[in-house]
Design an enzyme around this catalytic site. Structure first.
Site, PDB file in Angstrom:
ATOM      1  N   GLU A   1      40.079  43.895  32.140  1.00  0.00           N
ATOM      2  CA  GLU A   1      39.272  43.825  33.355  1.00  0.00           C
ATOM      3  C   GLU A   1      39.484  42.457  34.028  1.00  0.00           C
ATOM      4  O   GLU A   1      38.761  41.491  33.732  1.00  0.00           O
ATOM      5  CB  GLU A   1      37.800  44.050  33.006  1.00  0.00           C
ATOM      6  CG  GLU A   1      36.949  44.140  34.248  1.00  0.00           C
ATOM      7  CD  GLU A   1      35.579  44.743  33.974  1.00  0.00           C
ATOM      8  OE1 GLU A   1      35.361  45.875  34.401  1.00  0.00           O
ATOM      9  OE2 GLU A   1      34.753  44.078  33.358  1.00  0.00           O
TER      10      GLU A   1
ATOM     11  N   HIS B   1      31.481  41.151  28.526  1.00  0.00           N
ATOM     12  CA  HIS B   1      31.691  41.331  29.966  1.00  0.00           C
ATOM     13  C   HIS B   1      31.752  39.961  30.652  1.00  0.00           C
ATOM     14  O   HIS B   1      31.001  39.046  30.299  1.00  0.00           O
ATOM     15  CB  HIS B   1      30.570  42.194  30.564  1.00  0.00           C
ATOM     16  CG  HIS B   1      30.914  42.662  31.939  1.00  0.00           C
ATOM     17  ND1 HIS B   1      30.783  41.842  33.044  1.00  0.00           N
ATOM     18  CD2 HIS B   1      31.420  43.828  32.396  1.00  0.00           C
ATOM     19  CE1 HIS B   1      31.192  42.511  34.113  1.00  0.00           C
ATOM     20  NE2 HIS B   1      31.585  43.719  33.751  1.00  0.00           N
TER      21      HIS B   1
HETATM   22  C1  PEP Z   1      32.642  45.799  35.939  1.00  0.00           C
HETATM   23  O1  PEP Z   1      32.198  44.726  36.340  1.00  0.00           O
HETATM   24  O2  PEP Z   1      32.585  46.139  34.750  1.00  0.00           O
HETATM   25  C2  PEP Z   1      33.265  46.705  36.906  1.00  0.00           C
HETATM   26  C3  PEP Z   1      34.099  47.585  36.464  1.00  0.00           C
HETATM   27  O3  PEP Z   1      32.871  46.531  38.203  1.00  0.00           O
HETATM   28  P1  PEP Z   1      33.452  47.221  39.520  1.00  0.00           P
HETATM   29  O4  PEP Z   1      33.922  48.612  39.174  1.00  0.00           O
HETATM   30  O5  PEP Z   1      32.303  47.240  40.480  1.00  0.00           O
HETATM   31  O6  PEP Z   1      34.581  46.382  39.989  1.00  0.00           O
END
Ligand code: PEP
Length: 253
Positions: free
Chosen positions: A167, A95
């Protein structure tokens, strides 16, 4: 029908077991009849005890991190094997917050993915670029490096247990000056990851591997991402702590 994976990353929240129980109990009621979907809740380690006895068929226990050894003299760490013994099926690895605040790098991530696969659990491998990298048009270059380094030495027999998550760091809701990622941008990155998987492993694996999107997903926008054939689910941070919002995400599958 494609199978979807909805992953809740609670991060370092909530502060008490009482609050955690409240969120979980409310959530459980809303997911009794869901099909073609796996919901994974990743609470802080200190809250695992409340989930053990209560887990329902549709909800699986996940962890937000682990160490890369299964046991030994590693003060403060928790091994994949310990997590497996508690019923964990999925472990988030790489992450961006761990890279940013704790100095995790591609080599550490690779060791963790291997340790998770070694005991037949699923690593949820997060990949994504910073805002600066995006502005310099380096998204694909960064993703390629992260993917190749993270999966170094992993063979074809194990790869189907890996779950990838695109992400983008600039889209995470708690990032300063967060910007929404469009479905087109998310899809572009996800198709690029699948293309690399096809080169590294095989076309079949590239089609079958689960690839999720994460970054400010909520009850309002989840459907757009989940409607896409090549996006197999979402990783949800902030919205997963709000049971009503999280149920909306689940209903949009
Ligand atoms: C994350 O940091 O894994 C995430 C998905 O955060 P958010 O949905 O709050 O953007």
């Amino acid at each position: 029908m494609k199978k979807s994976l909805i992953v809740a990353n609670w991060k370092m929240n909530p502060q008490t077991l009482r609050e955690a129980k409240k969120i979980f109990n409310s959530l459980k009621k809303g997911v009794r009849n869901v099909k073609n979907m796996e919901i994974v809740i990743c609470p802080p380690f200190t809250q695992f005890s409340i989930f053990n006895s209560q887990f329902s068929k549709n909800i699986k226990l996940g962890a937000q991190d682990c160490f890369w050894k299964q046991g030994g003299a590693y003060t403060g760490e928790i091994s994949p094997q310990m997590l497996k013994n508690l019923g964990v099926k999925y472990i988030i690895v790489g992450h961006s917050e761990r890279k940013n605040f704790l100095g995790e790098n591609d080599e550490i991530i690779n060791k963790k993915i291997k340790a998770v696969l070694e005991i037949n659990l699923h690593p949820i491998f997060c990949l994504g670029e910073t805002k600066e990298e995006k502005n310099k048009n380096q998204t694909f270059k960064v993703l390629e490096k992260q993917l190749r380094e993270g999966l170094k030495g992993i063979n074809k027999t194990k790869i189907n247990r890996v779950i990838l998550v695109y992400e983008p760091i600039w889209a995470i809701s708690t990032t300063e000056k967060t910007v929404d990622c469009s479905v087109q941008d998310a899809l572009g990155a996800i198709l690029f990851l699948r293309k690399l998987i096809s080169q590294m492993f095989s076309k079949k694996i590239a089609q079958e591997i689960l690839v999720l999107y994460g970054g400010n997903v909520n009850g309002k926008n989840a459907k757009e991402f989940l409607n896409e054939k090549w996006i197999n689910g979402v990783l949800v941070g902030a919205a997963s702590l709000n049971a009503e919002d999280f149920k909306k995400i689940i209903k949009s599958v």
